[in-house]
Design an enzyme around this catalytic site. Sequence first.
Site, PDB file in Angstrom:
ATOM      1  N   LYS A 224      12.732  -4.977   5.165  1.00 15.08           N
ATOM      2  CA  LYS A 224      12.841  -4.352   6.495  1.00 15.08           C
ATOM      3  C   LYS A 224      13.685  -5.173   7.456  1.00 15.08           C
ATOM      4  O   LYS A 224      14.057  -4.676   8.524  1.00 15.08           O
ATOM      5  CB  LYS A 224      11.444  -4.121   7.085  1.00 15.08           C
ATOM      6  CG  LYS A 224      10.729  -2.947   6.431  1.00 15.08           C
ATOM      7  CD  LYS A 224       9.402  -2.666   7.097  1.00 15.08           C
ATOM      8  CE  LYS A 224       8.712  -1.492   6.435  1.00 15.08           C
ATOM      9  NZ  LYS A 224       7.322  -1.358   6.902  1.00 15.08           N
ATOM     10  N   HIS A 275       6.415  -1.413  -4.495  1.00 18.41           N
ATOM     11  CA  HIS A 275       5.208  -1.073  -3.745  1.00 18.41           C
ATOM     12  C   HIS A 275       5.220   0.352  -3.186  1.00 18.41           C
ATOM     13  O   HIS A 275       4.212   0.812  -2.660  1.00 18.41           O
ATOM     14  CB  HIS A 275       4.909  -2.111  -2.651  1.00 18.41           C
ATOM     15  CG  HIS A 275       5.845  -2.089  -1.471  1.00 18.41           C
ATOM     16  ND1 HIS A 275       7.115  -2.589  -1.516  1.00 18.41           N
ATOM     17  CD2 HIS A 275       5.678  -1.622  -0.206  1.00 18.41           C
ATOM     18  CE1 HIS A 275       7.690  -2.453  -0.343  1.00 18.41           C
ATOM     19  NE2 HIS A 275       6.837  -1.859   0.477  1.00 18.41           N
TER      20      HIS A 275
HETATM   21 FE   LIG Z   1       7.129  -1.007   2.424  1.00 24.00          FE
HETATM   22 FE   LIG Z   2       3.387  -3.089   4.564  1.00 23.76          FE
END
Ligand SMILES: [Fe+2]
Ligand SMILES: [Fe+2]
Length: 367
Positions: A224, A275
């Site tokens: 991110k 994930h």
């Molecule tokens: Fe994620």
């Molecule tokens: Fe997370």
Amino acid sequence: MRNLFPYEHQIRLLAGIILLGLASSSNDWILLTAGIGLIYTGASGYCPLFQVLGINAQRARNNYHLSLIPAHNPEPIYLFNRHGDLVFRNAAAKNILVNLRSMDDLHEVEDHTDFNAEHGLELLSFHDKGSHYLLNFDPIPGTELIAAYGFDATKLLKTREDIIESQKELIFRMGEIGETRNLQAGNHVKSVAEYSEQLALLSGLRLEDIELMKMASPLHDIGKVAIPDSILLKPGKLNEDEWEIMKTHASIGYELLRHSDRPVMRVAAIIAAQHHEKWDGSGYPNGLAGREIHIYGRITALADVFEALGSERVYKKAWPLEKILDYLEQEKGKHFDPDLVDLFRQNLPLFLNIREQNQVPTMRLVG
Ligand SMILES: [Fe+2]
Ligand SMILES: [Fe+2]
């Protein structure tokens, strides 16, 4: 044969000559016999008295044992015979494990033992007098003796612990930055790491893999860092294009981590990449399904969603527990590994306990 103290033979020889002198002047046959005896033992180095007392035999055994171990070793060394009885300890071992008489006594002091099947090496760890020692067992070739080489590992282990703790801290901070690029990230990555650890334990993973997973899981969203603020921090739902950009954080995270050889980074790379994969194959980035998804990925997926649903975000309120559990049940075999959902539900109090410990009342996260 060595002397009991320096010049001992010479002193016996001299004492014998003096006694002979005294005997010749006094005609005392006892002095004469004693003088001849002392001169004989002094000159030959042989002393029947030492023989009777077993001093020579003891000394010979000691010399033999000393010849088997490295000279001038400042670390403790113990020798055991084939029955496991302690037969020798070097000077450095005199004050450590003073009550040690046999190998059996070691079971009472050991913290743990590592047995390396490949090398047949057994490493026993124990504490004594505030220090942490390691004992390494090795048979001495050509004898029936087993040597236990001690090593004071106190400082080394402290340094190792410090390094591991700093690594954990660093990984954790990186994970927090990845999650929000904002250091008031609350406890999201901590909770995900702890839920993952608990699930890994319940799944029967090896302890070292669980430890690696706990260390690595805070990095699941490190990708991110590459997502623009306008998307990452957007209050409200993402449109389709924004969502496609958001999804790239999984493969970006994998790219960031995959080049390292460090076990913890390899685990982190798997977790970052997988994930958001789903059990039924509808996840991203690669659409893996079932056990194609690594157990690390399946565990983190469940831990991450459980945490996110139970927390407040800029675009949603925290879900009540009942609703979360219904959702997990509904997604069992779709989003999540069904076995993991079962384990989670059967052991719910453990997870609720972690949640309670990590609760931050005014947390506002994007994740
Ligand atoms: Fe994620
Ligand atoms: Fe997370």
